[in-house]
Design a protein around this motif. Sequence first.
Motif, PDB file in Angstrom:
ATOM      1  N   LEU A  73      17.508 -20.925  58.253  1.00  0.00           N
ATOM      2  CA  LEU A  73      16.250 -20.700  58.960  1.00  0.00           C
ATOM      3  C   LEU A  73      15.258 -19.949  58.078  1.00  0.00           C
ATOM      4  CD1 LEU A  73      17.506 -19.882  62.571  1.00  0.00           C
ATOM      5  CD2 LEU A  73      16.498 -22.010  61.736  1.00  0.00           C
TER       6      LEU A  73
ATOM      7  N   LEU B 137      18.865 -24.971  66.550  1.00  0.00           N
ATOM      8  CA  LEU B 137      19.383 -23.740  67.144  1.00  0.00           C
ATOM      9  C   LEU B 137      19.358 -23.816  68.666  1.00  0.00           C
ATOM     10  CD1 LEU B 137      20.276 -20.759  66.984  1.00  0.00           C
ATOM     11  CD2 LEU B 137      17.852 -20.143  66.811  1.00  0.00           C
TER      12      LEU B 137
ATOM     13  N   LYS C 187      21.873 -16.744  61.441  1.00  0.00           N
ATOM     14  CA  LYS C 187      20.757 -17.314  60.683  1.00  0.00           C
ATOM     15  C   LYS C 187      20.900 -16.926  59.218  1.00  0.00           C
ATOM     16  CE  LYS C 187      17.434 -15.188  62.905  1.00  0.00           C
ATOM     17  NZ  LYS C 187      18.075 -14.168  63.766  1.00  0.00           N
TER      18      LYS C 187
ATOM     19  N   ASP D 108      22.999 -13.154  56.573  1.00  0.00           N
ATOM     20  CA  ASP D 108      21.908 -13.029  57.541  1.00  0.00           C
ATOM     21  C   ASP D 108      20.887 -12.055  56.957  1.00  0.00           C
ATOM     22  OD1 ASP D 108      20.184 -12.472  59.631  1.00  0.00           O
ATOM     23  OD2 ASP D 108      21.751 -12.202  61.130  1.00  0.00           O
TER      24      ASP D 108
END
Length: 590
Positions: A7, A20, A38, A115
């Motif tokens: 993302l 998502l 993410k 992340d």
Amino acid sequence: MKVRLGLGSCGIAAGGLQVLEALQKEMESRGIKLEIQKSGCIGLCHHEPLLDWIEDDGRVFTYGAVDAGRSVEILEAHLAGCGPLEAYLVSSSDEPAEFLQQQLRIVLRNCGRIDPESIDDYRRQDGYSALQKVLAKMSPEEVIEEIEVSALRGRGGAGFLTGLKWKATREAGGLYRYIICNADEGDPGAFMDRSILEGDPHAVLEGMIIAAYAIGAEQGIIYCRAEYPLAVKRLEIAIAQARQKGLLGQRILGSDFSFDISIQQGAGAFVCGEETALIASLEGERGMPRLKPPYPSESGLWGYPSSINNVETLANVPWIIRNGGEAFAALGSRESKGTKVFALAGKIERGGLVEVPMGTTLREIIYGIGGGVKTGRRIKAVQMGGPSGGCIPAELLDIPVDYQSLSNTGAIMGSGGMVVLDESSCMVDLARFFLDFTQKESCGKCVQCRIGTKRMLEILERICQGEGQEGDIELLEELSAHISENSLCGLGQSAPNPVLTTIRYFRDEYEAHIREKKCPAKQCQELLQYIIDPDRCMGCGLCVYACPADCIKGGENNQPYYIEQENCSKCGACLDICPERFAAVRVPGT
């Protein structure tokens, strides 16, 4: 088991948020509790959106071009024990994608794997261990010495030695010092810094904190493009997390060292990538460069010594401190150490972010990692270094990518843009495109840059319109010399590079435009002629309805159509609509 979604900006633009949402709805309807993490961009931009399925044993299966429907298929297959789903699989921990296999990742080591909004994820990858080492065991002078041993050069374009810059800033007098992160990435097609900030912001923060300790700064500023909202958001999250963990603020990790970071968003002026223009912008002035010396290391922000380093440079620092300057210096070429991140774009099969040791050849990057030219045509040139860079012809693809070798070709490393061009590219029009950009982005302070680039652009536009004259090439070269020698900052000094390198390696194309009024690449519309082959025209009339200039005549009594050349706007609508099986409309020479 868990799922990880790419993302970054590229993943979101390709539909990552829809994936998502689809996964969340599917899990909710089934009553499944599965972590969805993410991540930023791993570099496989040609396969976005990307989805990683991570097994309990650590194995990772990466799926590409995932949409809402495919994400549910992948979920079902793995939950049923039938995974991996080979139809969409592009990489795995057992067999990484060829695109990734041939890279050596230092700066991009965490991008796409952690992340970016989790400081704990970063710390699990040895994040902030370099800072702990510095504060516990190293003096500022020892930190600078380690960076000098590494021979790390600035990755923003100029390639100045980072250790020397830090040393000069520390030794300068003054009550305060500043460390400034230049995240004003303005080159068209460049997205290295953006991806680093979106995918691994804590690496940049850690590099800044170490740099601040080395030079004796108590305040740092990240000057980031306002056009990078996701990068700004993740930086804000990372800064807040670092403060909460005692990694920013007063007495960091219990030491006597205090330091904090703020973010300043730039208004999008390309010239603000130049360090003195950037400082002017930070001070609330119009972003215009000033004469050097004094250099920012002597008199920078508010007149105090300031070290300005770009995103990629700072992201290298934690790795160097953890592994030692000699380990970094062992990578790369004689004069250019370490690795370099490039944004591989243009007519390339596998576009995206790549990181390779300095000294890797262009051929290895374009064919080994990028998979060659996407169109099936032959490669014509590589445009390096953004709008201030130059074009390197196909016959020089075996040169190593380092500062000196690229400089010898007339191009520059720049921040790392690498645009692949095939035979359909017009080099004169390409030079016009980049000069149009730099001319518009000129701050106007220097007469040579302000007026000279305008005159050069006018000449290039004339040439592309079939109005070129004998002597235009020589005039372009003369103007280029004046602009390069007399401009105040790097924008003006390097603005003529695209013109000079295209003249140097593709002079025959300029001559064809000027003398024959032809564009060999068939790209300059004013130099094209559309005709209808009477032997192939079937009289269907599609071209008549598509023509906005009403210049296609004939067709009576089953006669073929023809184009009135004096009225033709050369839009190409007739060529686009003519059925392929007839191919009656054509451009002579193609």
